[in-house]
Write a protein that holds these residues in place. Structure first.
Motif, short mmCIF file in Angstrom:
data_model
loop_
_atom_site.label_atom_id
_atom_site.label_comp_id
_atom_site.label_asym_id
_atom_site.label_seq_id
_atom_site.Cartn_x
_atom_site.Cartn_y
_atom_site.Cartn_z
N THR A 22 0.96 -1.16 0.09
CA THR A 22 -0.13 -0.15 0.06
C THR A 22 0.92 1.29 0.00
O THR A 22 0.72 1.99 -0.62
CB THR A 22 -0.78 0.08 1.40
OG1 THR A 22 -1.52 -1.19 1.17
CG2 THR A 22 -1.76 1.15 1.29
N VAL A 23 1.92 1.24 1.00
CA VAL A 23 2.91 2.45 0.90
C VAL A 23 3.37 2.54 -0.45
O VAL A 23 3.62 3.67 -0.85
CB VAL A 23 3.82 2.30 2.11
CG1 VAL A 23 4.87 3.16 1.87
CG2 VAL A 23 3.04 2.26 3.44
N ALA A 24 4.05 1.46 -1.17
CA ALA A 24 4.59 1.58 -2.31
C ALA A 24 3.72 2.05 -3.14
O ALA A 24 4.02 3.09 -4.23
CB ALA A 24 4.93 0.20 -2.76
N VAL A 25 2.44 1.77 -3.38
CA VAL A 25 1.53 2.32 -4.35
C VAL A 25 1.16 3.73 -4.07
O VAL A 25 1.20 4.44 -5.26
CB VAL A 25 0.28 1.26 -4.26
CG1 VAL A 25 -0.76 2.19 -5.33
CG2 VAL A 25 0.49 0.04 -4.76
N VAL A 26 0.72 3.95 -2.82
CA VAL A 26 0.71 5.69 -2.76
C VAL A 26 1.79 6.36 -3.20
O VAL A 26 1.68 7.42 -3.61
CB VAL A 26 0.18 5.59 -1.21
CG1 VAL A 26 0.22 7.23 -0.86
CG2 VAL A 26 -1.12 4.88 -1.17
N ASP B 147 8.19 16.24 -8.90
CA ASP B 147 9.38 17.12 -8.17
C ASP B 147 10.38 15.94 -7.69
O ASP B 147 10.25 15.03 -7.07
CB ASP B 147 8.65 17.55 -6.67
CG ASP B 147 9.75 18.57 -5.99
OD1 ASP B 147 10.95 18.51 -6.42
OD2 ASP B 147 9.61 18.76 -4.90
N PRO B 148 11.51 16.12 -8.37
CA PRO B 148 12.71 15.26 -8.01
C PRO B 148 13.00 14.95 -6.52
O PRO B 148 13.12 13.79 -6.28
CB PRO B 148 13.95 15.92 -8.91
CG PRO B 148 13.36 16.88 -9.73
CD PRO B 148 11.97 17.11 -9.37
N ALA B 149 12.74 16.03 -5.78
CA ALA B 149 12.95 16.03 -4.19
C ALA B 149 12.09 15.07 -3.74
O ALA B 149 12.26 14.30 -2.93
CB ALA B 149 13.16 17.19 -3.65
N PHE B 150 10.91 15.28 -3.99
CA PHE B 150 9.72 14.56 -3.60
C PHE B 150 9.78 13.06 -3.73
O PHE B 150 9.48 11.96 -3.10
CB PHE B 150 8.35 14.97 -4.03
CG PHE B 150 7.26 14.38 -3.25
CD1 PHE B 150 6.71 14.72 -2.11
CD2 PHE B 150 6.44 13.32 -4.15
CE1 PHE B 150 5.61 13.94 -1.56
CE2 PHE B 150 5.39 12.67 -3.69
CZ PHE B 150 4.94 12.83 -2.22
N THR B 151 10.37 12.96 -5.14
CA THR B 151 10.59 11.48 -5.87
C THR B 151 11.49 10.70 -5.01
O THR B 151 11.26 9.42 -4.62
CB THR B 151 10.72 11.50 -7.25
OG1 THR B 151 9.65 12.19 -7.89
CG2 THR B 151 11.04 10.21 -7.62
N ASP B 152 12.64 11.49 -4.64
CA ASP B 152 13.81 10.92 -3.79
C ASP B 152 12.93 10.33 -2.43
O ASP B 152 13.37 9.14 -1.94
CB ASP B 152 14.80 11.78 -3.62
CG ASP B 152 15.41 12.01 -4.80
OD1 ASP B 152 15.33 11.02 -5.84
OD2 ASP B 152 16.12 12.85 -5.12
N ARG B 153 12.38 11.21 -1.86
CA ARG B 153 11.56 10.90 -0.52
C ARG B 153 10.71 9.60 -0.66
O ARG B 153 10.69 8.81 0.10
CB ARG B 153 10.86 11.97 0.15
CG ARG B 153 11.88 13.55 0.53
CD ARG B 153 11.19 14.10 1.56
NE ARG B 153 10.16 14.86 0.94
CZ ARG B 153 10.11 15.92 0.10
NH1 ARG B 153 11.28 16.51 -0.06
NH2 ARG B 153 8.97 16.20 -0.52
N ALA B 154 10.10 9.94 -1.72
CA ALA B 154 9.10 8.60 -1.97
C ALA B 154 9.89 7.39 -2.24
O ALA B 154 9.18 6.36 -1.56
CB ALA B 154 8.13 8.96 -3.07
N ALA C 216 11.35 2.09 -0.21
CA ALA C 216 12.43 1.01 0.04
C ALA C 216 12.36 0.75 1.65
O ALA C 216 12.89 -0.65 2.04
CB ALA C 216 14.15 1.70 -0.01
N GLU C 217 12.24 1.48 2.48
CA GLU C 217 12.23 1.20 4.00
C GLU C 217 11.03 0.25 4.14
O GLU C 217 11.21 -0.78 4.93
CB GLU C 217 12.13 2.55 4.84
CG GLU C 217 11.93 2.21 6.22
CD GLU C 217 11.82 3.75 7.10
OE1 GLU C 217 11.59 3.44 8.22
OE2 GLU C 217 11.58 4.76 6.33
N SER C 218 9.72 0.52 3.60
CA SER C 218 8.80 -0.31 3.99
C SER C 218 8.96 -1.78 3.34
O SER C 218 8.62 -2.51 3.65
CB SER C 218 7.49 0.16 3.34
OG SER C 218 7.27 1.55 3.49
N GLY C 219 9.52 -2.06 2.16
CA GLY C 219 10.08 -2.87 1.51
C GLY C 219 11.02 -4.07 2.34
O GLY C 219 10.82 -4.94 2.62
#
Length: 395
Positions: free
Chosen positions: A218-222, A232-239, A244-247
């Motif tokens: 769910t976290v990965a999809v959201v 936004d590249p910065a937001f994409t990096d945080r996403a 990765a952490e959830s995985g």
């Protein structure tokens, strides 16, 4: 092949016949001592049926004898399914269903009595079968060796009778074994309890996988949807970091569950507890949800089972928020006092009617976990918001 001849093509017919004959061995040993195997007259052979009875009854009082008889019965009376002689493609052996014969030692006098009846039955039937087989086969050989041409076809009748005795006698002895060597009521209750424990463990593992893997996905999809929409590249990096952490957390849970399923001797690893709840909050925030979290009371004093299940309930509640409502404001409250743990997760309803579609196994799992711990859980619309409310006793 005619159906009435099929039993003669199965190995189980002959293993049962051999098992029956083996039951008379003690009788022939006793007969060799007394009366010394005299001329076979009914009066002389009567002690063969009587003298060994006290010996087998005394043997039945030894608890391990029941286990030995059960193993013999399983091996020779129920050796599994056997292919028919004309089936070239049949497997040599197949897994048979439970024959209903216990292989545990006697645990009560009732078990010993049933074992004694079984041993006496094996003795008497074995002696009768051995005598009948010898007499009938001897008669067949006598008819074959006679000069009368009519006697040769008649010699098949004693052989046919022996074959019928083999099939019918073996079948009846197998039924007797189920009744006399079958599990006692205490053993059936123990087996039922073990089966119940296995089912409960499977359900627990299924809930673990559902909560952990479901939360990670769910976290990965959201996060992926949000990163694509933001551009936004910065937001994409945080996403990507949140994904990765959830995985990684999901992989740790998956490896632990797989070690349990493999019955690995190594420790399965510690399950997360409410002390790790900040990880859930951080994951939800990284997915865009505005989580207002408040945790009061000594979380470290919450008993292990309650703390671990509480973590999974919070995980499922936050996963449902992200899955069905998206990144919306969420209020999370966890309070611990001397007697109970109270958890409350609320989020705004997207639909004024209160319909959210949240009626799946996740929320049902929360209620089941709470009930198993002696608590209660309610889920559904409340005061214009969707609420998951859990109360668990600490003792």
């Amino acid at each position: 092949m005619p159906g009435f001849l099929r039993p003669l093509t199965r190995a189980v017919t002959y293993t049962r016949w051999l098992h029956v004959l083996m039951g008379s061995v003690i009788a022939w040993i006793c007969a060799a001592i007394h009366p010394g195997l005299p001329v076979p007259t009914p009066a002389a052979w009567l002690p063969v049926l009587v003298v060994p009875v006290p010996l087998v009854v005394a043997a039945a009082m030894v608890p391990a004898v029941r286990r030995a008889e059960g193993l013999q019965a399983r091996l020779m009376l129920f050796p599994g399914a056997h292919p028919r002689g004309g089936d070239r493609h049949a497997r040599v052996a197949e897994v048979a269903e439970d024959p209903g014969v216990s292989v545990t030692p006697s645990a009560s006098w009732r078990d010993r009595a049933r074992t004694a009846v079984w041993l006496v039955l094996r003795l008497e039937v074995g002696v009768a079968t051995a005598l009948a087989t010898a007499q009938l086969l001897g008669l067949a050989l006598t008819l074959v060796g006679s000069a009368d041409p009519v006697a040769v076809p008649l010699s098949l009748l004693p052989v046919l009778v022996v074959l019928v005795l083999m099939v019918v006698g073996g079948h009846l002895m197998a039924r007797a074994a189920r009744r006399l060597l079958g599990p006692s009521p205490a053993e059936r209750l123990a087996a039922l309890e073990q089966r119940t424990e296995q089912l409960l463990e499977r359900n627990r593992i299924a809930r673990e996988l559902h909560d952990s893997i479901g939360h990670a996905l769910t976290v990965a999809v959201v996060q992926a949807d949000a990163a694509r929409a933001a551009g936004d590249p910065a937001f994409t990096d945080r996403a990507l970091e949140a994904v990765a952490e959830s995985g990684r957390a999901a992989l740790e849970d998956l490896e632990r569950v797989l070690r349990i399923l493999r019955e690995d001797e190594r420790p399965a690893g510690a399950r997360p507890t409410l002390l790790d709840a900040e990880r859930l909050v951080g994951s939800a925030r990284a997915s865009g949800a505005q989580v207002d979290a408040e945790m009061t009371g000594p979380l470290e004093r919450v008993p292990g089972p309650v703390s671990r299940e509480g973590y999974r309930m919070l995980q499922e509640a936050l996963t449902n928020v992200l899955r069905h409502s998206g990144p919306v404001p969420v209020e999370l409250r966890v309070a611990v006092d001397d007697a109970r743990l109270v958890m409350d997760v609320r989020n705004a309803l997207l639909s004024p009617s209160g319909a959210t579609g949240r009626g799946g196994s996740g929320l049902r799992g929360i209620r089941e976990r709470a009930a198993l711990l002696g608590g209660r859980a309610t889920t559904g619309p409340h005061d214009g918001a969707w609420q998951v409310h859990v109360e668990l006793p600490l003792r």
